[in-house]
Design a protein around this motif. Sequence first.
Motif, mmCIF file in Angstrom:
data_model
loop_
_atom_site.group_PDB
_atom_site.id
_atom_site.type_symbol
_atom_site.label_atom_id
_atom_site.label_comp_id
_atom_site.label_asym_id
_atom_site.label_seq_id
_atom_site.Cartn_x
_atom_site.Cartn_y
_atom_site.Cartn_z
ATOM 1 N N GLN A 19 0.917 -1.155 0.032
ATOM 2 C CA GLN A 19 -0.016 -0.062 0.004
ATOM 3 C C GLN A 19 0.830 1.390 0.009
ATOM 4 O O GLN A 19 0.328 2.220 -0.424
ATOM 5 N N ASN A 48 1.133 6.453 -0.891
ATOM 6 C CA ASN A 48 0.103 5.847 -0.579
ATOM 7 C C ASN A 48 -0.948 5.451 -1.642
ATOM 8 O O ASN A 48 -1.857 6.250 -2.045
ATOM 9 N N SER A 50 -3.250 3.287 -1.618
ATOM 10 C CA SER A 50 -4.452 2.863 -1.122
ATOM 11 C C SER A 50 -5.605 4.039 -0.988
ATOM 12 O O SER A 50 -5.194 5.069 -1.168
ATOM 13 N N PRO A 81 -4.815 8.800 1.571
ATOM 14 C CA PRO A 81 -5.052 7.994 0.363
ATOM 15 C C PRO A 81 -4.433 8.850 -0.616
ATOM 16 O O PRO A 81 -4.573 9.936 -1.019
#
Length: 118
Positions: A19, A48, A50, A81
Amino acid sequence: MKLFFAVIIMFMSLCSHAQIVINEYSAANFDDYNDNYGQYEDWFELYNTSAANINLNGYYLSDKSDNLTKWQFNSDINIAPNQHMVIFCSGRNEINGGNIHTSFKLHQTKGNEWIILT
């Protein structure tokens, strides 16, 4: 050049299930991006991939494949995110506000140089 290939290989191997990935780096930052001290330290960027916040507390960074726990995130540092985070490889070993400095430096001319996230 070896550093570039090492990072690319690690990126590709981690991409399928990771991730957080090492997205970009500079081992020769002469005037592109300065840190909170006004210095042009070498750096790398975490990304990141994710859809959730990721807390880095407990993750490790290293520049040595035989010492994977060289530097640890020991506080709550979150990456939102699809966001990026720059980590300076200054040798300062500190987190100062939003500026993160590892205990190690990157060296453009040394062989077998790594950027490892575990």
